[in-house]
Design a protein around this motif. Structure first.
Motif, PDB file in Angstrom:
ATOM      1  N   LYS A   1      -5.685  -5.671  -2.131  1.00 33.98           N
ATOM      2  CA  LYS A   1      -5.595  -7.139  -2.247  1.00 33.98           C
ATOM      3  C   LYS A   1      -4.398  -7.573  -3.083  1.00 33.98           C
ATOM      4  O   LYS A   1      -3.712  -8.532  -2.757  1.00 33.98           O
ATOM      5  CB  LYS A   1      -6.883  -7.689  -2.868  1.00 33.98           C
ATOM      6  N   GLU A   2      -4.159  -6.844  -4.184  1.00 38.03           N
ATOM      7  CA  GLU A   2      -3.014  -7.184  -5.040  1.00 38.03           C
ATOM      8  C   GLU A   2      -1.701  -7.113  -4.263  1.00 38.03           C
ATOM      9  O   GLU A   2      -0.851  -7.998  -4.362  1.00 38.03           O
ATOM     10  CB  GLU A   2      -2.914  -6.216  -6.226  1.00 38.03           C
ATOM     11  N   VAL A   3      -1.561  -6.021  -3.497  1.00 38.56           N
ATOM     12  CA  VAL A   3      -0.316  -5.845  -2.741  1.00 38.56           C
ATOM     13  C   VAL A   3      -0.232  -6.871  -1.613  1.00 38.56           C
ATOM     14  O   VAL A   3       0.828  -7.469  -1.376  1.00 38.56           O
ATOM     15  CB  VAL A   3      -0.219  -4.410  -2.184  1.00 38.56           C
ATOM     16  N   GLU A   4      -1.334  -7.092  -0.930  1.00 36.65           N
ATOM     17  CA  GLU A   4      -1.342  -8.063   0.170  1.00 36.65           C
ATOM     18  C   GLU A   4      -0.990  -9.470  -0.320  1.00 36.65           C
ATOM     19  O   GLU A   4      -0.284 -10.216   0.359  1.00 36.65           O
ATOM     20  CB  GLU A   4      -2.723  -8.090   0.837  1.00 36.65           C
ATOM     21  N   ALA A   5      -1.491  -9.815  -1.510  1.00 41.54           N
ATOM     22  CA  ALA A   5      -1.222 -11.154  -2.036  1.00 41.54           C
ATOM     23  C   ALA A   5       0.271 -11.372  -2.237  1.00 41.54           C
ATOM     24  O   ALA A   5       0.802 -12.458  -1.974  1.00 41.54           O
ATOM     25  CB  ALA A   5      -1.964 -11.355  -3.355  1.00 41.54           C
ATOM     26  N   GLY A   6       0.971 -10.328  -2.668  1.00 43.42           N
ATOM     27  CA  GLY A   6       2.402 -10.470  -2.906  1.00 43.42           C
ATOM     28  C   GLY A   6       3.233 -10.337  -1.651  1.00 43.42           C
ATOM     29  O   GLY A   6       4.235 -11.029  -1.469  1.00 43.42           O
ATOM     30  N   LEU A   7       2.833  -9.438  -0.744  1.00 41.80           N
ATOM     31  CA  LEU A   7       3.698  -9.088   0.384  1.00 41.80           C
ATOM     32  C   LEU A   7       3.327  -9.763   1.697  1.00 41.80           C
ATOM     33  O   LEU A   7       4.135  -9.782   2.619  1.00 41.80           O
ATOM     34  CB  LEU A   7       3.690  -7.563   0.596  1.00 41.80           C
ATOM     35  N   GLN A   8       2.105 -10.267   1.811  1.00 44.02           N
ATOM     36  CA  GLN A   8       1.672 -10.925   3.055  1.00 44.02           C
ATOM     37  C   GLN A   8       1.996 -10.095   4.299  1.00 44.02           C
ATOM     38  O   GLN A   8       2.718 -10.561   5.189  1.00 44.02           O
ATOM     39  CB  GLN A   8       2.371 -12.305   3.184  1.00 44.02           C
ATOM     40  N   PRO A   9       1.467  -8.900   4.400  1.00 44.16           N
ATOM     41  CA  PRO A   9       1.819  -8.057   5.563  1.00 44.16           C
ATOM     42  C   PRO A   9       1.340  -8.657   6.886  1.00 44.16           C
ATOM     43  O   PRO A   9       0.327  -9.359   6.913  1.00 44.16           O
ATOM     44  CB  PRO A   9       1.086  -6.742   5.280  1.00 44.16           C
ATOM     45  N   VAL A  10       2.098  -8.391   7.954  1.00 45.02           N
ATOM     46  CA  VAL A  10       1.671  -8.846   9.287  1.00 45.02           C
ATOM     47  C   VAL A  10       0.506  -8.005   9.793  1.00 45.02           C
ATOM     48  O   VAL A  10      -0.239  -8.420  10.682  1.00 45.02           O
ATOM     49  CB  VAL A  10       2.819  -8.805  10.331  1.00 45.02           C
TER      50      VAL A  10
END
Lengths: 354, 354
Positions: free
Chosen positions: A52-61
């Motif tokens: 979640k932490e990484v997704e919040a910053g990077l917004q992966p497709v």
């Protein structure tokens, strides 16, 4: 300023495609990349809050979950991940991010190396082994039924982030497993690591964690900078690995890589001494006592040697071993069969009586 | 000496890993490589005498037969071939040799690029398409269920041997199919090829075969020498390919690549004219008349355009087309949707009435 573990450190990896390894606490939420479309890969057993932490910053497709540990390093999983990326049309100017242990980042790297013949790649290792070994050097790949890491590519990342906070969630045995590679860097290049790795403050949250980790990474970074595709001194990083790979093979991956390397370093130290070098078995025995690896099953030399001969580092003339004349004096040599066999007996006696 | 077709010609491909393309008759039996252990890969429908000729000279440690044409360009076949190499312990200083059409050499190249993270690679293309297109440039790879060539690597061969004798065993339609890429090289770089490719002596055994073939290869060699990883002008080699790939996709590979390129070049010529360039549709229509491609099924623009948008060359901003201001003046551009649609109607009318 120096010595504060919360500030973070960086290690530069040179060569034709230079990149920076960031080491520090709280990095996962700070990661940003220049590519607009990114695919995130992680193992299914990774703590959800990291993802979640990484997704919040990077917004992966797309976020692709893969099986944990070496179960993800197969061509089946590889094919599956590639199809995921193709289905979301990840473009050539997109990026692949590998988050997790060395197995996941190895897989992610090979995916990045080969999807559309190569897209940008970033690694976020979350294990000590992944940080010290897998994340630096550009080696990516998966296993075949016939052996480990038999297929892959050299594909350096654009950047590596080692968030030391992630190490706290792992069992202590997994941390000690990964320490084998850091200790190995002590034996082949930087003797200060031999004591620092065994220091009680080298632990998750410990005062020596960040600096020791950064310096262990720096050893590998320096070596691969000078030798990107393993034509020369990079082979020295394989100290202890010839037996380690054989132990992994003969136990059908029933032993963790870092523990196999711990055992393998001790064998290599015995061989080094037999071949006329200094006696460094005190160091490797001390490491094994500290690491407390899983005991090995009964082993036969002929069985183990068959796996050693199959080692990826073997060329047409057979296996070459990395040995030490002394600490920080590695060299590459073939070893006579009788020395291999006698040393194996010695090694077996010592690890059994451990 | 010049002009004698039996002496053979060579084309040099430069860049960081230079190599030589040999073009001539009777080469298969003369091939030698410096690696001591080689694996030979060929399609199961390749004439047995070709395989025997190569085996007699190279003494491969293993010969791997793979399905013919694109049926071999799958990750399943790829995994299978890798296991074959691992089972015979092909070493790091061994080599992989691809013998056959473009599909087999594409697969062989990706195997070579990734087995043990990369071993030496040689190609022996036996089709015109394989010689002019697939064998030069270092692009290797396989297809995914989601699309063609979505996975692979840039992995230049150590050498390429184009034995023109092998072209004689192919049906004339397969030769004409492959001529599309040679004709394309005429449109984008070397206008002399526009007449030479359509000359009756450009045929297996013909007086213009070897020289025309060598010059068509030289066009690609020069382009990829200057641009190994398709950052710039190499994209021009994709003239006609955006529609071609879409036609292959929409027909589920029901059309041969060279025929799709023939159709695609005509569409690109129409677009070029619509976007303000010279009218080169006379050339592309002439080529289609000569090539006599398989008629296309009924096509809808929206269906075709969905495949064009998925093109590997698309980046985050969408598809770019290679168009021509005039012969040998290619450029890269986005094309407005209404121009794409109107030109598609024009193209469809012309190829239907062919």
């Amino acid at each position: 300023m120096e010595g504060s573990p919360t500030e973070g450190r960086t290690v530069e990896v040179g060569g034709p495609h230079p990149y920076t390894v960031h080491v520090g606490a709280g990095l996962l939420s700070q990661i940003r990349v220049k590519e607009r479309q990114v695919a995130l890969m992680h193992a299914e057993d990774l703590p959800g809050e990291y993802v979640k932490e990484v997704e919040a910053g990077l917004q992966p497709v797309v976020t692709v979950r893969v099986p944990a540990r070496d179960a993800c390093k197969t061509l089946d999983v590889y094919a599956n991940v590639l199809s995921h990326l193709a289905q979301v049309n990840l473009p050539r100017d997109g990026a692949v991010i590998g988050l997790g242990g060395g197995a996941v980042t190895d897989l992610a790297g090979f995916v990045a190396a080969s999807y559309l013949r190569g897209v940008a790649f970033y690694t976020l290792p979350t294990t000590l082994l992944g940080m010290v070994d897998a994340a630096v050097g550009g080696k990516t790949g998966v296993n075949l039924p016939e052996g480990k890491n038999l297929v892959g590519a050299f594909w350096p990342p654009q950047a590596v982030w080692c968030d030391t906070d992630t190490l706290a969630s792992l069992p202590p045995a997994v941390f000690r497993e990964g320490a084998a590679e850091a200790f190995k860097h002590g034996l082949i290049v930087d003797p200060t690591l031999l004591t620092r790795v065994l220091d009680p403050e080298f632990r998750p949250g410990g005062a020596l964690l960040e600096s020791t980790l950064a310096d262990a990474i720096a050893v590998k970074a320096a070596v691969v900078t000078r030798d990107l595709t393993e034509q020369g001194e990079r082979a020295f990083l394989n100290f202890g690995h010839t037996l380690a790979h054989a132990l992994e093979g003969v136990t059908h991956q029933g032993i963790a890589h870092g523990e196999a390397v711990g055992y393998g370093m001790h064998y290599a130290a015995i061989l080094s001494c037999q071949m006329g070098g200094a006696d460094l078995t005190g160091h490797t025995r001390k490491f094994l006592n500290w690491q407390q690896p899983t005991p090995l099953p009964a082993l036969k030399f002929d069985e183990v040697t068959a796996y050693m001969n199959r080692d990826k580092k073997a060329d047409s003339d057979g296996v070459r071993f990395v040995l030490l004349r002394d600490v920080a004096q590695p060299y590459l040599t073939r070893v006579p069969d009788d020395v291999l066999r006698r040393s194996f007996g010695e090694w077996l006696g010592q690890i059994q009586t451990r």
